[in-house]
Design an enzyme around this catalytic site. Structure first.
Site, PDB file in Angstrom:
ATOM      1  N   ARG A 133       0.709  -1.128   0.141  1.00 25.95           N
ATOM      2  CA  ARG A 133      -0.105  -0.148   0.140  1.00 25.95           C
ATOM      3  C   ARG A 133       0.865   1.273   0.033  1.00 25.95           C
ATOM      4  O   ARG A 133       2.001   1.243   0.638  1.00 25.95           O
ATOM      5  CB  ARG A 133      -0.731   0.078   1.293  1.00 25.95           C
ATOM      6  CG  ARG A 133      -1.813   1.139   1.378  1.00 25.95           C
ATOM      7  CD  ARG A 133      -2.906   0.941   0.509  1.00 25.95           C
ATOM      8  NE  ARG A 133      -4.254   1.743   1.119  1.00 25.95           N
ATOM      9  CZ  ARG A 133      -5.176   2.100   0.413  1.00 25.95           C
ATOM     10  NH1 ARG A 133      -5.202   1.772  -0.736  1.00 25.95           N
ATOM     11  NH2 ARG A 133      -6.200   2.847   1.027  1.00 25.95           N
ATOM     12  N   THR A 406     -10.603   0.382  -9.302  1.00 19.69           N
ATOM     13  CA  THR A 406      -9.390  -0.498  -8.900  1.00 19.69           C
ATOM     14  C   THR A 406      -9.192  -1.542  -9.528  1.00 19.69           C
ATOM     15  O   THR A 406     -10.160  -1.793 -10.579  1.00 19.69           O
ATOM     16  CB  THR A 406      -9.765  -0.637  -7.274  1.00 19.69           C
ATOM     17  OG1 THR A 406      -9.759   0.482  -6.702  1.00 19.69           O
ATOM     18  CG2 THR A 406      -8.848  -1.847  -6.642  1.00 19.69           C
TER      19      THR A 406
HETATM   20  O1  DON Z   1      -8.302   1.174  -1.034  1.00 17.03           O
HETATM   21  C1  DON Z   1      -9.394   1.349  -1.186  1.00 17.03           C
HETATM   22  O2  DON Z   1     -10.266   1.033  -0.416  1.00 17.03           O
HETATM   23  C2  DON Z   1      -9.639   2.346  -2.284  1.00 17.03           C
HETATM   24  N1  DON Z   1      -8.458   2.849  -2.650  1.00 17.03           N
HETATM   25  C3  DON Z   1      -9.966   1.317  -3.266  1.00 17.03           C
HETATM   26  C4  DON Z   1     -10.713   2.143  -4.540  1.00 17.03           C
HETATM   27  C5  DON Z   1     -11.499   1.276  -5.402  1.00 17.03           C
HETATM   28  O3  DON Z   1     -11.772   0.250  -5.395  1.00 17.03           O
HETATM   29  C6  DON Z   1     -12.158   2.065  -6.615  1.00 17.03           C
HETATM   30  N2  DON Z   1     -12.931   1.412  -7.201  1.00 17.03           N
HETATM   31  N3  DON Z   1     -13.538   0.937  -7.957  1.00 17.03           N
END
Ligand code: DON
Length: 596
Positions: A133, A406
């Site tokens: 991360r 994501t």
């Molecule tokens: O880490 C997280 O929970 C978010 N940054 C994830 C972002 C995300 O899944 C966007 N998506 N569709």
């Protein structure tokens, strides 16, 4: 450069085949008369300006394989994975190659400038997770997104250079490779370099995304292959600068990113635009191996991601809270089942807001939060007669309308090693900042911190002290890469993009299989609902919960909000005969499976 109308696909018979990567495309053409191919190629090249060596593809959503399988967000990336698996690479080799490929052909979420999580289960049953991360830069501070009145400055954590966390992806990929990789590192990056150099044809969904974000790209950048007038399906995108960055990583490993020319370009980008990331931040970045969070549910064992993601803890809590109830007899999306799941979700997300954050900085009480007695106590006030209530505040009401992205890959290799990886830039194309000269987008992951206690981020999630900003700290995630065992054997690999809805998507997909007897493609594609404590409402996809069920729940005091689509699951299941069912989600037109 972006707009090359002459490069529209001409070889329609090429596009009807799902595989046309340069290194494997012609295998599948042997049934065509050779002469015709040469002639057509010559014609197309000479007169129509098309590039027959540029990949085209169509996505395949569900397939059963005998030996090894992968599910991912883009056919070119899964194709790279399949190729690595077929040449004897293991699941980690494939994951390395696919992540680099996604950084080229899936720029909305695939990345070099973001971060992610790996959950790994070796064929012998050993499990580990890798946390790569992003981290807050050393110059970040708790109130950096607040104005003089202490109010959150809108957009500062989502758009532009201040939104960027120190990227973890390349360090993470290298760490997993060093631990488990078997093929030579350069070989695993080469397919991505070829895709960047030769170009690839964008899909309709990619073209739509690019067109939708041009205004932001122009605000943040001077030039890029991703900037242009109107992007069209099948347009060829060549990424020369990105190819050069990938070559530096190919030659120097993660030092080719965190030091030398790439680091110089990132820090220049930051210095010239008010960003915080320094050369030292880049040099200091390390990925961290952690023990997984595990949950038992009937004869299943769920292996998932610990902090800095909330995913594993929340999933464990959700399963623990509903396990005492006979969900299978209550029925799929009956009012009783939905209410029970919603009340479990309300409680898990309330705990998330209070207790979850980077465990290297805050003592997250993982043991307590996932303890059976605690979870049963948590549900003690659950009443099937009426809706519970979230705290009497409206903080969560400000969910942004931006579409998010994501991405996730699930891989099982021929030996039975399993990889579940979720990786992200956070929003679509992250901060919209492209590193000038290096050709990749930077994340806007800083928005996943709690900028101010109780003030929602772009997923409507609230947080407090546990997820406050601090130098070097990782922002809390909802990503939930997960592996499931049944009776001690590998059973499922799954995960999803979808911000706060990732956790409940993994929860529902697992229950759809384990409790409601669905096949994997039914389970992945079933409509979903979601509650995250705040805002106090049930988000529903079209067709989720019936009208009758909604009316029953509304009468008890629940409120609903219709949403287009939530998380997008990519999953694998080991069938009783040992074959592998791979499924991509119909919610993403480009989701794809591959294998052999
Ligand atoms: O880490 C997280 O929970 C978010 N940054 C994830 C972002 C995300 O899944 C966007 N998506 N569709």
């Amino acid at each position: 450069m972006p707009v090359l109308l002459s490069e529209l696909v001409v070889f329609h018979y090429f596009s009807s085949m799902r595989t046309t990567l340069p290194f494997s495309s012609f295998d599948r053409l042997i049934s065509f008369p050779l002469l015709f191919i040469s002639f057509a190629t010559l014609l197309a090249t000479l007169f129509l300006g098309c590039r027959p060596n540029v990949p085209t593809y169509t996505a395949q959503k569900s397939e059963i394989y005998s030996t090894a399988a992968i599910a991912g967000p883009h056919p070119l990336a899964t194709e790279v994975g399949e190729m690595i698996l077929k040449k004897g690479g293991n699941a980690i080799d494939a994951a390395v190659a696919v992540q680099f490929a996604m950084a080229v052909c899936y720029p909305r979420a695939g990345n070099l400038g973001g971060g992610g999580f790996l959950v790994y289960r070796a064929a012998d049953g050993d499990t580990r997770t890798l946390d790569y991360r992003e981290k807050a830069p050393a110059a970040a501070s708790r109130d950096m997104y607040l104005d003089d009145e202490g109010e959150v400055i809108s957009d500062l954590s989502t758009l532009g250079h201040l939104a960027v966390g120190v990227p973890g992806t390349v360090a993470g990929i290298e760490a997993m490779f060093k631990e488990y990789g078997s093929l030579p590192w350069p070989e695993l990056i080469e397919p991505a370099i070829q895709l960047a150099r030769n170009g690839y044809r964008i899909s309709q969904s990619e073209a739509d995304r690019l067109n939708g974000f041009q205004e932001y790209f122009a605000q943040m950048n001077e030039q890029s292959p991703w900037m242009g007038d109107t992007f069209l399906v099948d347009q060829v995108i060549v990424q020369t600068e990105l190819a050069a960055t990938l070559v530096r990583i190919q030659e120097n490993g993660s030092q080719g990113f965190y030091q030398g020319e790439t680091a110089r370009l990132i820090t220049k980008e930051m210095e010239e635009n008010g960003g915080l990331i320094t050369a030292q931040d880049l040099k200091n970045y390390t990925a961290t191996w952690r023990d997984p969070v595990t949950a038992n549910y009937d004869n299943y064992r769920i292996i998932s991601m610990p902090p800095s993601s909330s995913g594993g803890v929340a999933l464990t809590q959700l399963l623990g809270m509903v396990e005492p109830y006979a969900l299978d007899s209550l029925g799929f999306q009956s009012a009783a089942t939905a209410q029970l799941m919603v009340e479990a979700e309300r409680r898990a997300y309330a705990d998330r807001a209070e207790y979850l954050g980077d465990s290297d900085f805050y003592p997250v009480p993982i043991g307590k939060l996932t303890d059976e007695a605690y979870l049963s106590e948590r549900m003690a006030d659950f009443s099937p007669d009426s809706a519970g209530t979230s705290a009497d505040i409206t903080a969560g009401a400000g969910l942004r309308k931006e579409s998010f992205e994501t991405t996730h890959i699930s891989i099982i290799d021929s030996l039975g090693n399993a990889v579940s990886i979720t990786t992200t830039l956070n929003g679509n194309f992250g901060s919209k900042v492209i590193v000038d000269g290096a050709g990749f987008f930077l994340n806007n992951e800083m928005d996943d911190f709690s900028a101010k206690p109780g003030v929602p981020n772009m997923f409507g999630l609230v947080g407090a002290e546990a997820n406050a900003i601090a130098p070097g700290k990782r922002m809390l995630s909802s990503m939930t890469p997960t592996i499931v065992e049944k009776d001690g054997e590998l059973f499922m690999v799954l995960g999803a993009p979808g911000g706060s809805t990732i956790i409940t998507a993994v929860f529902q997909t697992f229950l759809n299989v384990a409790e409601f007897g669905m096949s994997l493609d039914e389970a992945v594609n079933a409509p979903r609902f979601h509650h995250q404590w705040l805002p106090d409402e049930i988000m529903v996809e079209p067709d989720a919960l019936g009208e009758q069920v909604k009316a029953t729940l509304a009468a008890k005091g629940y409120r609903f909000r219709d949403v287009g689509r939530m998380a997008v699951v990519k999953a694998l299941q080991v069938l009783p005969d040992g074959r592998l069912h791979a499924v991509g989600d119909g919610r993403n037109p480009d989701d794809d499976v591959a294998g052999y």
